[in-house]
Write a protein that holds these residues in place. Structure first.
Motif, short mmCIF file in Angstrom:
data_model
loop_
_atom_site.label_atom_id
_atom_site.label_comp_id
_atom_site.label_asym_id
_atom_site.label_seq_id
_atom_site.Cartn_x
_atom_site.Cartn_y
_atom_site.Cartn_z
N ILE A 482 0.85 -1.18 0.00
CA ILE A 482 0.00 0.00 0.00
C ILE A 482 0.89 1.24 0.00
N THR A 483 0.58 2.17 -0.83
CA THR A 483 1.35 3.42 -0.92
C THR A 483 0.40 4.60 -0.82
N ARG A 498 -5.89 16.23 -0.07
CA ARG A 498 -6.41 15.12 -0.88
C ARG A 498 -5.33 14.04 -0.95
N LEU A 499 -5.69 12.86 -0.47
CA LEU A 499 -4.75 11.73 -0.44
C LEU A 499 -5.31 10.57 -1.26
N HIS A 500 -4.38 9.80 -1.80
CA HIS A 500 -4.77 8.62 -2.57
C HIS A 500 -3.96 7.41 -2.05
N ALA A 501 -4.67 6.40 -1.60
CA ALA A 501 -4.03 5.16 -1.14
C ALA A 501 -4.18 4.10 -2.23
N LYS A 609 -0.69 7.98 8.20
CA LYS A 609 -0.31 6.56 8.22
C LYS A 609 -1.46 5.74 7.68
N VAL A 610 -1.17 4.93 6.68
CA VAL A 610 -2.21 4.10 6.08
C VAL A 610 -1.82 2.64 6.25
N GLU A 640 1.69 -1.29 5.12
CA GLU A 640 1.47 0.06 5.62
C GLU A 640 2.43 1.04 4.94
N ASP A 641 2.09 2.32 5.05
CA ASP A 641 2.93 3.38 4.48
C ASP A 641 2.67 4.65 5.28
N THR A 642 3.65 5.52 5.36
CA THR A 642 3.50 6.81 6.04
C THR A 642 3.93 7.93 5.11
N LEU A 643 3.38 9.08 5.35
CA LEU A 643 3.67 10.24 4.49
C LEU A 643 3.53 11.51 5.31
#
Length: 647
Positions: A482-483, A498-501, A609-610, A640-643
């Protein structure tokens, strides 16, 4: 040169040798004869199995006689001064020792898969030793011809090939043939302990087919004694590591699984016990094929429940009848070894010993070609339900095999991956593990029978922490990714993010999720926090009632009944269609977008964090099935991913 003055003549050693040489050579030729019979005529008839046992027992006798004879013969032969002949004798001794050692290893340890070379060496050295002994005897005869013409007494070894030897060999051979014939006659005349009749009077509620609505069939077109499919504990005598793995697997627990038991009895209450044949082809093959599933049948305990998909439940499949699933296989019982139908301690030991020393038929029965072919998995991991069960019509449920065929890992479809190697179901779900099992390959590994997949609920509820850990690691082995990406704010809106997973199925060969897709619960959780750790935005979090935010992005299939209401108890007999379906195909991706306002109180920097989270069974279903609202099944974070957000 003559042997006129040889110290052999008249010695006590010569008399001792005479007592053993005839017996030794007679036994040698007899053991060689029945050994080659088992080699050339390697069938599985009764007489061939008795011959194998006879070969092993007389082989031990031969080794004993050989040791005594060789000791005397070596001392006796020291009086001869013929290096060439002596060399053949010593070589014969060494190779016979090799035959004996390899034979003893096979007789005591058995034929391990990784040690097949021992059996091959036993055969090759057996051929060599009989050739050398014949050569040795020929040279003795040739040498002593001179002694005979000079009226010198010959050694007992040179006198062996005579009428007495021929008589002894003929007597031994005839006696063994008669013995094996009588044993075979008596064995074949005995009444088998297997009773291949339905356990209960058959109810043809779904037509004349014995196993409908399951698509399973038997090679005999009849019911089978439950012991032909069960008794997996017998496999554990030799395959203890594999049996332990299987006992923890969802194959081993496919019938005793408390969730399955709940749905099974729900089906019985609604449709009657004969309807459970639909489930039994894949969850309870022992019950189905033995005719247990008619009025009077037991569904809470017994071998057919305790063993689930037994060892023979898989290994007894000889071919896939179709790719429709719902148990679409042909079951063919193994060919029994002597007393294979018996549970008596002594006769069971005979059966196990025969399998150990002569596993050829066992290999043929247990390692059928279909077991390594993904079509074997399709017989149960494709599924539909039709009018017979839902009183409505045909509805497709799970489709793992077809998804694999159409995906990148089968190489049956367009090759759109750099890696063109084909990956089968077995490569992922039956991984190679270190092993000392008789079936282990030359690298000391066998295919694990834990069949790790995605069921964390059953091992958790049953307290099997080892299996739970293995399944969890399997799920977390980078099979999905997942990104998270932030879209640039080009609208001029203040404090709007606006976020896109993007969720990608990277290393799963079929749809994700699979199996019980209506009650599995994978979802995306997104949590945005500010510098002080305060939540700025959340999606997919779990509330105090152990339920996931209903607005989260889920991956599952929502089945509905004829009134359009959700079928949430996995009561498939009520399902007539699907109102929602979101599954990840192999090699594909899904994108979920989020838009939210950033409050003025939020302190930079913000971190998003997703996680892709997975729970085997949603809370509504699990609390109903276990009749426990407080149940909290484990959740696995698969990716998982963090940004850090810019705003």
């Amino acid at each position: 040169m003559t042997i006129k003055n040889s110290p052999l003549q008249g010695s006590a050693l010569l008399k001792k040798e005479q007592r053993y040489v005839n017996t030794f050579l007679s036994l040698l030729f007899l053991v060689t004869l029945n050994g080659f019979i088992t080699w050339f005529f390697n069938g599985h008839d009764t007489w061939q199995q008795w011959t194998y046992l006879f070969h092993t027992l007389t082989g031990f006798w031969l080794v004993y006689v050989f040791i005594v004879f060789a000791f005397q013969h070596i001392r006796l032969a020291q009086g001869f001064k013929r290096p060439g002949q002596a060399s053949i004798g010593w070589l014969s001794l060494l190779i016979f020792t090799l035959v004996s050692v390899t034979g003893i290893v096979i007789a005591i340890i058995g034929q391990y898969e990784a040690l097949r070379w021992i059996y091959k060496l036993h055969i090759a050295s057996g051929i060599a030793v009989i050739s050398l002994v014949l050569t040795h005897l020929f040279l003795y005869r040739w040498i002593t011809n001179t002694a005979k013409s000079q009226k010198i007494k010959r050694s007992s070894f040179s006198q062996t090939i005579n009428k007495q030897f021929a008589f002894n060999l003929g007597a031994y051979t005839a006696g063994s043939v008669v013995l094996i014939f009588l044993l075979s006659l008596l064995y074949d005349a005995r009444t088998t302990n297997f009773d291949d009749q339905a356990a209960f009077p058959f109810q043809a509620d779904y037509g004349p087919g014995k196993f409908l609505p399951s698509l399973a069939q038997t090679s005999t077109d009849s019911f089978l004694d439950a012991r032909r499919i069960g008794r997996s504990e017998k496999c554990g005598v030799c395959h203890s590591q594999i049996t332990k793995e299987w006992q923890s697997s969802m194959h081993g627990r496919s019938a005793s699984d408390p969730f399955f038991q709940k749905n099974l009895h729900s089906l019985v209450d609604k449709k009657g016990i004969s309807a459970t044949r639909y489930c039994a082809g894949c969850h309870m093959p022992i019950a189905l094929l033995s005719g247990e599933l008619s009025s009077g049948g037991q569904l809470k305990q017994g071998m057919h429940i305790e063993e689930g998909v037994s060892c023979m439940g898989c290994h007894g499949i000889s071919k896939a009848i179709s790719l429709e699933g719902v148990g679409s296989y042909l079951y063919q019982p193994e060919q029994d070894y002597l007393f294979g139908d018996s549970d008596h301690l002594v006769t069971t030991e005979i059966t196990n010993y025969l399998i150990k020393i002569n596993p050829r038929q066992h290999r043929l029965d247990m390692a059928r070609d279909v077991l390594s072919d993904p079509v074997n998995c399709a017989t149960c991991h494709e599924q539909y339900i039709d009018k017979d069960l839902n009183d409505w019509g045909w509805v497709k449920l799970q489709s793992q095999y077809q998804a694999w065929v159409e995906g990148p890992f089968s190489t049956h479809s367009n090759k759109n991956y750099a890696d063109e190697k084909s990956y089968r179901c077995q490569d992922c779900h039956f991984p190679l593990v270190d092993s000392d099992d008789p079936s282990a390959n030359k690298d000391g590994k066998h295919r694990s029978h834990r069949t790790p997949a995605a069921n964390t609920a059953v091992p958790y509820v049953l307290g099997d922490l080892e299996q739970l850990e293995i399944v969890t690691k399997f799920l977390q082995a980078d099979r999905l990714s997942i990104t998270l990406h932030q879209e640039k704010n080009e609208t001029g809106e203040v404090n709007v993010a606006r976020l896109h997973a993007s969720v990608s199925s990277d290393r799963i060969g079929h749809f994700f999720p699979a199996g019980t897709i209506d009650i599995n619960q994978p979802w995306i959780e997104l949590v945005v926090t500010d510098a002080k750790g305060k939540d700025v935005y959340t999606s997919g979090t779990i509330n105090d009632k152990n339920k996931v935010d209903k607005d989260a992005r889920f991956y599952f299939s929502s089945l509905v009944n004829r009134q359009g209401k959700r079928v949430w108890k996995h009561d498939l007999f009520n399902a007539v269609g699907e109102s929602y379906g979101n599954l990840l195909a192999p090699g594909k991706a899904d994108i979920q977008s989020y838009e939210f306002e950033i409050p003025n109180w939020a302190k930079a920097p913000l971190e998003a964090k997703v996680r892709l989270r997975y729970r085997k069974f949603n809370h509504d279903y699990s609390s109903w099935a276990l009749e426990d609202e407080s149940i909290s099944l484990p959740i696995v974070d698969m990716a998982e991913d963090t940004l850090e957000l810019a705003f």
